[in-house]
Design an enzyme around this catalytic site. Structure first.
Site, PDB file in Angstrom:
ATOM      1  N   ILE A  32     117.886   2.134   4.629  1.00 50.51           N
ATOM      2  CA  ILE A  32     118.423   3.609   5.303  1.00 50.51           C
ATOM      3  C   ILE A  32     117.678   3.524   6.803  1.00 50.51           C
ATOM      4  CG2 ILE A  32     118.819   6.514   5.037  1.00 50.51           C
ATOM      5  CD1 ILE A  32     119.924   4.348   2.815  1.00 50.51           C
ATOM      6  N   LYS A  33     118.353   4.021   7.634  1.00 53.70           N
ATOM      7  CA  LYS A  33     118.368   4.054   8.982  1.00 53.70           C
ATOM      8  C   LYS A  33     118.294   4.723   9.411  1.00 53.70           C
ATOM      9  CE  LYS A  33     119.566   0.653  12.772  1.00 53.70           C
ATOM     10  NZ  LYS A  33     119.914  -0.470  14.259  1.00 53.70           N
ATOM     11  N   ILE A  34     117.237   5.843   9.605  1.00 56.77           N
ATOM     12  CA  ILE A  34     116.828   6.480  10.393  1.00 56.77           C
ATOM     13  C   ILE A  34     116.667   7.325  11.394  1.00 56.77           C
ATOM     14  CG2 ILE A  34     114.905   8.566   9.564  1.00 56.77           C
ATOM     15  CD1 ILE A  34     116.613   8.077   7.276  1.00 56.77           C
TER      16      ILE A  34
END
Ligand code: G3P
Length: 214
Positions: free
Chosen positions: A82-84
């Site tokens: 997950i890119k945050i």
């Protein structure tokens, strides 16, 4: 240094994955928009092409919603990361996702202190953006200096977070990623193709082919 493909265009991923040297894929909302398909469709296709970490970026802005969105993507496949974005809400989300054993890639990192925040929250990866920093400061080594600072910091303080050199625009950025000791470079299709080229390789090949005919 592992090579990831920085694209969501399926035909590009199909081609570069056939070379056998791609260990992962990174996407972002701009790359998804360019691909012409939804993030969910892109995930479904990419997981069948590359068996490695595949970054999918959340659109939500508050930590709780980011976590809920992250759960949806991570349920789609075991390789989803997950890119945050690097914000306070992002840091909170990384902390929560780390507790849930969901892998994260903190994006839009431009300083060592941002990388420290991400690593302290437990990020699996941080993505310093080389090209955009060089553009802003009108230099050709600000991205390299940033990578080195983060690498030194992670070594000194024994952080396990891996560094993904991102926003790579040219071969010099690839070389700088190697020199700085990045764990991974995520590279756009155009630069991946340039990496195999050299004028003397082409010239040499021509000479050898002529000789082989004789
Ligand atoms: O993975 C995202 C990053 O590489 C973006 O690159 O070229 O839009 O600065 P760029």
């Amino acid at each position: 240094m592992k090579i990831f493909a920085d694209t969501a265009i399926i035909s590009e991923i199909e081609e570069v994955s056939s070379w056998g040297i791609i260990s992962g894929v990174t996407t972002n909302p701009s790359l998804i928009a360019k691909s012409g398909i939804s993030l969910e469709d892109a995930i479904r296709k990419i997981v069948n092409l590359v068996d490695g970490p595949i970054s999918a970026e959340v659109a939500e802005a508050d930590a709780e919603s980011m976590v809920e969105e992250a759960k949806l993507y991570s349920r789609m496949h075991k390789n989803i990361v997950i890119k945050i974005p690097m914000t306070i809400e992002g840091v909170k989300a990384v902390k929560l996702l780390t507790a849930l054993k969901i892998k994260t890639n903190v994006t839009l990192v431009f300083t060592a202190s941002q990388a420290l925040m991400a690593a302290t929250a437990g990020a699996t990866y941080v993505s310093p953006f080389m090209g955009r920093l060089d553009d802003l400061l009108q230099t050709n080594d600000a991205g390299y200096i940033l990578l080195k600072e983060i690498k030194d910091m992670f070594k000194t303080y024994n952080f396990k977070t891996q560094i993904i050199a991102a926003s790579i625009r040219n071969l010099e950025h690839v070389n700088q990623s190697l020199k700085a000791g990045a764990d991974i470079a995520t590279i756009p299709y155009k630069v991946l193709k340039e990496m195999v080229k050299h004028e003397l390789t082409d010239k040499g090949l021509e000479i050898f082919r002529e000789a082989a005919k004789k």
